[in-house]
Design a protein around this motif. Structure first.
Motif, short mmCIF file in Angstrom:
data_model
loop_
_atom_site.label_atom_id
_atom_site.label_comp_id
_atom_site.label_asym_id
_atom_site.label_seq_id
_atom_site.Cartn_x
_atom_site.Cartn_y
_atom_site.Cartn_z
N PRO A 111 -1.08 8.00 9.70
CA PRO A 111 -0.64 7.31 8.45
C PRO A 111 0.54 8.13 7.78
O PRO A 111 0.65 9.25 7.65
N THR A 164 2.80 7.17 -4.00
CA THR A 164 1.38 7.06 -4.58
C THR A 164 0.97 5.76 -4.65
O THR A 164 -0.24 5.41 -4.29
N GLN A 220 2.71 8.05 4.22
CA GLN A 220 2.74 7.65 2.77
C GLN A 220 3.93 7.77 2.14
O GLN A 220 4.62 8.58 2.34
N ALA A 276 -1.69 2.93 8.46
CA ALA A 276 -3.11 3.40 7.95
C ALA A 276 -3.96 2.62 8.84
O ALA A 276 -3.98 1.62 9.33
N HIS A 313 0.81 -1.19 0.00
CA HIS A 313 0.00 0.10 0.00
C HIS A 313 0.73 1.23 0.05
O HIS A 313 0.48 2.33 -0.01
N SER A 365 2.23 2.45 2.62
CA SER A 365 2.11 3.29 3.75
C SER A 365 2.32 2.63 4.72
O SER A 365 2.62 1.36 4.77
#
Length: 190
Positions: free
Chosen positions: A151, A156, A153, A137, A132, A134
């Protein structure tokens, strides 16, 4: 029955439910005390029961502890309970794996629980990071609104394969290979 077979069936729990770190943390929070309590109870069952009664009692005790743990998770972290679905009930399998082992001491459940918790956290973190892109999350499922800003990141997109079951098998194989490499290296230096 061979304890290894039940251990392999127990992988379904880790493969199916650790696509996010929060799910791995939830399983670790359930699995560690559950396996510890079950391991502490096994010597008592073994001492006082015959073989058939021992196996039946071990099965019933594991089902009782898993049901209680699931109810506690539902009461404390309902969203996480919903996200995990039926997977916490598969914690019966590591309990039965403990019951099949030669019972050396009462701390066997603690060791199994620590190993399970470490593997659940490691798989959850690596699958979320790779699959993901991340980390942390949905931690609000476990810790409430205070964790909404947690979270991280990394980009993308991640590699969706790692969020799925085949990616979990790839990661488990990689972790096993690393473990064997590290343990062989330390054995060679002795």
């Amino acid at each position: 029955m061979n304890p290894g077979y039940i251990g392999l069936m127990g992988l379904a729990l880790l493969v199916g439910a650790t696509d996010l770190l929060v799910k791995g943390a939830g399983l670790a929070l359930i699995g560690l005390p559950l396996l510890t309590l079950f391991g502490l109870a096994l010597p008592l069952l073994d001492r006082h029961l015959t073989d058939t009664a021992y196996w039946l009692s071990a099965l019933l005790l594991s089902a009782l502890l898993v049901s209680l743990a699931s109810l506690l998770l539902q009461a404390g972290a309902y969203e996480l309970h919903r996200a995990l679905g039926p997977f916490p009930y598969l914690l019966v399998l590591p309990c039965l794996q403990l019951a099949l082992r030669e019972r050396a001491d009462a701390l066997e459940g603690l060791r199994a629980g620590l190993f399970f918790a470490l593997l659940a956290l490691l798989l959850g973190a690596s699958r979320e990071a790779l699959g993901h892109a991340s980390l942390f999350a949905h931690f609000d499922w476990l810790l409430g609104p205070a964790a909404l800003g947690w979270p991280l990141q990394f980009g993308t997109d991640g590699i969706p394969l790692f969020a799925l079951a085949p990616g979990a098998f790839i990661l488990i194989g990689t972790l096993l290979a690393l473990w064997r490499r590290l343990t062989n290296r330390t054995a060679d230096t002795r």
